[in-house]
Design an enzyme around this catalytic site. Structure first.
Site, PDB file in Angstrom:
ATOM      1  N   ALA A  81       0.745  -1.126   0.012  1.00 33.52           N
ATOM      2  CA  ALA A  81       0.078   0.038  -0.070  1.00 33.52           C
ATOM      3  C   ALA A  81       0.706   1.276   0.012  1.00 33.52           C
ATOM      4  O   ALA A  81       0.408   2.268  -0.434  1.00 33.52           O
ATOM      5  CB  ALA A  81      -0.951  -0.312   1.254  1.00 33.52           C
ATOM      6  N   THR A  82       1.956   1.389   0.613  1.00 36.15           N
ATOM      7  CA  THR A  82       2.733   2.389   0.591  1.00 36.15           C
ATOM      8  C   THR A  82       3.195   2.613  -0.721  1.00 36.15           C
ATOM      9  O   THR A  82       3.111   3.846  -1.141  1.00 36.15           O
ATOM     10  CB  THR A  82       4.170   2.109   1.496  1.00 36.15           C
ATOM     11  OG1 THR A  82       3.868   1.889   2.902  1.00 36.15           O
ATOM     12  CG2 THR A  82       5.031   3.357   1.555  1.00 36.15           C
ATOM     13  N   ASN A 164      -5.981   2.437  10.923  1.00 40.15           N
ATOM     14  CA  ASN A 164      -5.364   1.422  11.215  1.00 40.15           C
ATOM     15  C   ASN A 164      -4.984   1.333  12.822  1.00 40.15           C
ATOM     16  O   ASN A 164      -4.698   0.665  13.458  1.00 40.15           O
ATOM     17  CB  ASN A 164      -3.873   1.309  10.530  1.00 40.15           C
ATOM     18  CG  ASN A 164      -3.592   2.556  10.513  1.00 40.15           C
ATOM     19  OD1 ASN A 164      -3.969   3.660   9.850  1.00 40.15           O
ATOM     20  ND2 ASN A 164      -2.183   2.717  11.011  1.00 40.15           N
ATOM     21  N   GLN A 192      -6.641  -1.600   5.362  1.00 40.10           N
ATOM     22  CA  GLN A 192      -7.301  -2.248   6.530  1.00 40.10           C
ATOM     23  C   GLN A 192      -8.577  -2.715   6.265  1.00 40.10           C
ATOM     24  O   GLN A 192      -9.086  -3.496   7.200  1.00 40.10           O
ATOM     25  CB  GLN A 192      -7.278  -1.298   7.709  1.00 40.10           C
ATOM     26  CG  GLN A 192      -5.811  -0.788   8.285  1.00 40.10           C
ATOM     27  CD  GLN A 192      -5.119  -2.167   9.086  1.00 40.10           C
ATOM     28  OE1 GLN A 192      -5.922  -2.877   9.426  1.00 40.10           O
ATOM     29  NE2 GLN A 192      -3.788  -1.755   9.052  1.00 40.10           N
ATOM     30  N   SER A 212      -3.002  -3.832   0.274  1.00 44.34           N
ATOM     31  CA  SER A 212      -1.833  -4.587   0.869  1.00 44.34           C
ATOM     32  C   SER A 212      -2.095  -5.775   1.489  1.00 44.34           C
ATOM     33  O   SER A 212      -2.933  -6.142   2.095  1.00 44.34           O
ATOM     34  CB  SER A 212      -1.573  -3.575   1.954  1.00 44.34           C
ATOM     35  OG  SER A 212      -0.294  -4.318   2.789  1.00 44.34           O
ATOM     36  N   ALA A 213      -1.359  -6.788   0.756  1.00 43.77           N
ATOM     37  CA  ALA A 213      -1.603  -8.338   0.764  1.00 43.77           C
ATOM     38  C   ALA A 213      -1.467  -8.752   2.185  1.00 43.77           C
ATOM     39  O   ALA A 213      -1.986  -9.617   2.795  1.00 43.77           O
ATOM     40  CB  ALA A 213      -0.597  -9.169  -0.082  1.00 43.77           C
ATOM     41  N   HIS A 214      -0.474  -8.118   3.105  1.00 41.94           N
ATOM     42  CA  HIS A 214      -0.237  -8.466   4.450  1.00 41.94           C
ATOM     43  C   HIS A 214      -1.289  -8.483   5.497  1.00 41.94           C
ATOM     44  O   HIS A 214      -1.204  -8.614   6.615  1.00 41.94           O
ATOM     45  CB  HIS A 214       1.212  -8.255   5.001  1.00 41.94           C
ATOM     46  CG  HIS A 214       1.487  -6.919   5.075  1.00 41.94           C
ATOM     47  ND1 HIS A 214       1.603  -6.584   6.730  1.00 41.94           N
ATOM     48  CD2 HIS A 214       1.705  -5.781   4.461  1.00 41.94           C
ATOM     49  CE1 HIS A 214       1.717  -5.361   6.640  1.00 41.94           C
ATOM     50  NE2 HIS A 214       1.940  -4.665   5.405  1.00 41.94           N
ATOM     51  N   THR A 250      10.180  -6.215 -12.707  1.00 43.25           N
ATOM     52  CA  THR A 250       9.897  -7.635 -12.918  1.00 43.25           C
ATOM     53  C   THR A 250       8.604  -7.676 -11.734  1.00 43.25           C
ATOM     54  O   THR A 250       8.946  -7.652 -10.848  1.00 43.25           O
ATOM     55  CB  THR A 250      11.123  -8.472 -12.584  1.00 43.25           C
ATOM     56  OG1 THR A 250      12.006  -8.273 -13.375  1.00 43.25           O
ATOM     57  CG2 THR A 250      10.691 -10.339 -12.874  1.00 43.25           C
ATOM     58  N   CYS A 337       6.015   0.978  13.994  1.00 42.06           N
ATOM     59  CA  CYS A 337       6.811   2.254  13.776  1.00 42.06           C
ATOM     60  C   CYS A 337       8.316   1.778  13.475  1.00 42.06           C
ATOM     61  O   CYS A 337       8.769   1.013  14.015  1.00 42.06           O
ATOM     62  CB  CYS A 337       6.942   2.750  15.146  1.00 42.06           C
ATOM     63  SG  CYS A 337       8.355   3.386  15.934  1.00 42.06           S
TER      64      CYS A 337
END
Ligand code: PLP
Length: 395
Positions: A81-82, A164, A192, A212-214, A250, A337
């Site tokens: 996401a960043t 978040n 989120q 974001s996948a995680h 890639t 953080c």
């Protein structure tokens, strides 16, 4: 430091699902397969390794798009996401600003640092101006003010789907309607929210959606940006012209496959999982309210993620609680953080909460692998940590 192993991991309770989630084993199996067997480069056009990687990427695009109500052609894969957010914020600023009118970005002040710091970087370069949207002490967005800001004319609107820290869910459908009415590009950071609540990119007037996948039981370092058809962004990475030139590099095929599979599983399992998670959260909230006098619940309790419980114990600094529980229980004082330096939460500050509430804030994140026994144990661990700390403080 004691290491977490597969045999002793049951001794720890993980309640920090906003920070990251464990990868679902079914997703991990697919990742391994695309790292070791179908390991081709999706851009290799001369053999079947390339063909199978390309096909897997196409399938992942379909799965991601389906979960958020977009078209697979609108999916760009990123490192998370960043990166997606940086691409929108930096990529939507005109390179040659002939008009010489400084673009203005309106942001929810509770956005993740990925949004705020990308904007601040452009402010420092004198390239944009920022307008902060208004929120109340629960972090609820003032939609009337948002409409006034949009009516004046801005170049980008940033409102996250879910926060978040306090877990607030924002009225994205209504925000999207206002953005469309005034023809304002709308970036929604849905890191989120995706896989936890329904999102309809196409119908809700969202222009850019960051994923974001995680955060949804997929791997770290993988994400996506959904870009509305026909819209142009200036790339921030240059190279082989992958993904329509918007994101060279890639393709991370295992990561992409992992994100796609995580999305497919969320589509099938989200409703059931989220109901069970909400029950566990309510149970924990009840136990903590019973056991800890003075405990306060922060955020918009009527519109929050089912796995979120954000509390403050105003007379007890959060660092004292973390120090007592960290060998047994994983919770946090706020956003993960990277610097290791804990600053007061900008989210709670934007909500203008009193200092003792900010200093005593703890974020608890429950997920699909959390068990009832863990909730009961966590309540015990937390309440005795508070009791012991209070004994020391007041003796
Ligand atoms: N936005 C929000 C709301 C988040 O919670 C996070 C992760 O902490 C991010 C953005 C950044 O996501 P990533 O870790 O994929 O770069």
């Amino acid at each position: 430091m004691r290491k977490i192993t597969s045999t002793n991991k049951l001794d720890y309770i993980y309640l920090d699902y906003h920070s990251t989630t464990p990868v679902d084993k079914r997703v991990a199996e697919m990742l391994l397969h695309y790292m070791t067997t179908e390991f081709g480069n999706a851009s290799s056009i001369d053999h079947i390794y390339g063909d199978s990687a390309k096909e897997a990427v196409a399938q992942a695009s379909t799965n991601v798009a389906k979960l958020v109500g977009a078209s697979s052609k609108e999916v760009i894969f990123t490192s998370g996401a960043t990166e997606s957010i940086n691409l929108v914020i930096q990529g939507s600023i005109p390179i040659n600003n002939i008009a010489k009118i400084k673009p203005c970005i309106a942001v929810l002040p509770l956005e993740h640092k990925a949004v705020l710091d990308s904007c601040n970087m452009l402010v420092k370069k004198n390239l944009v101006e920022i307008i902060n949207l208004q929120v109340n002490s629960q972090g609820r967005l003032d939609l009337d003010y948002l409409e006034k800001v949009c009516a004046v004319g801005i170049s980008l609107l940033c409102v996250m789907a879910a926060n978040n820290e306090v877990g607030n869910i924002y009225p994205i459908q209504e925000v999207g309607k206002i953005a469309q009415k005034y023809n304002i590009p709308f970036l929604c950071d849905a890191s989120q929210a995706v896989g936890k609540i329904s999102i309809n990119f196409e119908e809700w007037g969202i222009t850019y959606l960051a994923i974001s996948a995680h955060k949804l039981y997929g791997p770290k370092g993988s994400g996506a940006l959904i870009v509305r058809k026909g819209l142009q962004l200036n790339p921030i990475l240059f190279g082989g012209g992958h993904q329509k030139g918007l994101r060279s590099g890639t393709l991370n095929v295992p990561g992409i496959v992992g994100l796609g599979e995580a999305c497919r599983l969320r589509m099938l399992e989200m409703d059931g999982d989220e109901k069970a998670i909400a029950n566990l959260r309510d149970k924990l909230q009840g136990l903590l309210l019973d056991k800890i006098p003075g405990l306060v619940i922060n955020g918009d309790v009527d519109n929050r993620l089912s796995g979120n419980l954000h509390i403050s114990i105003p007379d007890v600094p959060n660092s004292a609680i973390i120090a007592r529980v960290r060998q047994k229980l994983a919770i946090s004082t706020g956003a993960a953080c990277s610097s290791g330096v804990q600053a007061p939460s900008h989210v709670l500050q934007a909500m203008k909460l009193p200092t003792d509430i900010i200093d005593g804030a703890l974020r608890i994140g429950i997920g699909k692998f959390t068990k009832l026994e863990e909730i009961e144990q966590a309540a015990e661990i937390l309440s005795s940590a508070v009791q012991q700390t209070r004994q020391v403080m007041y003796s």
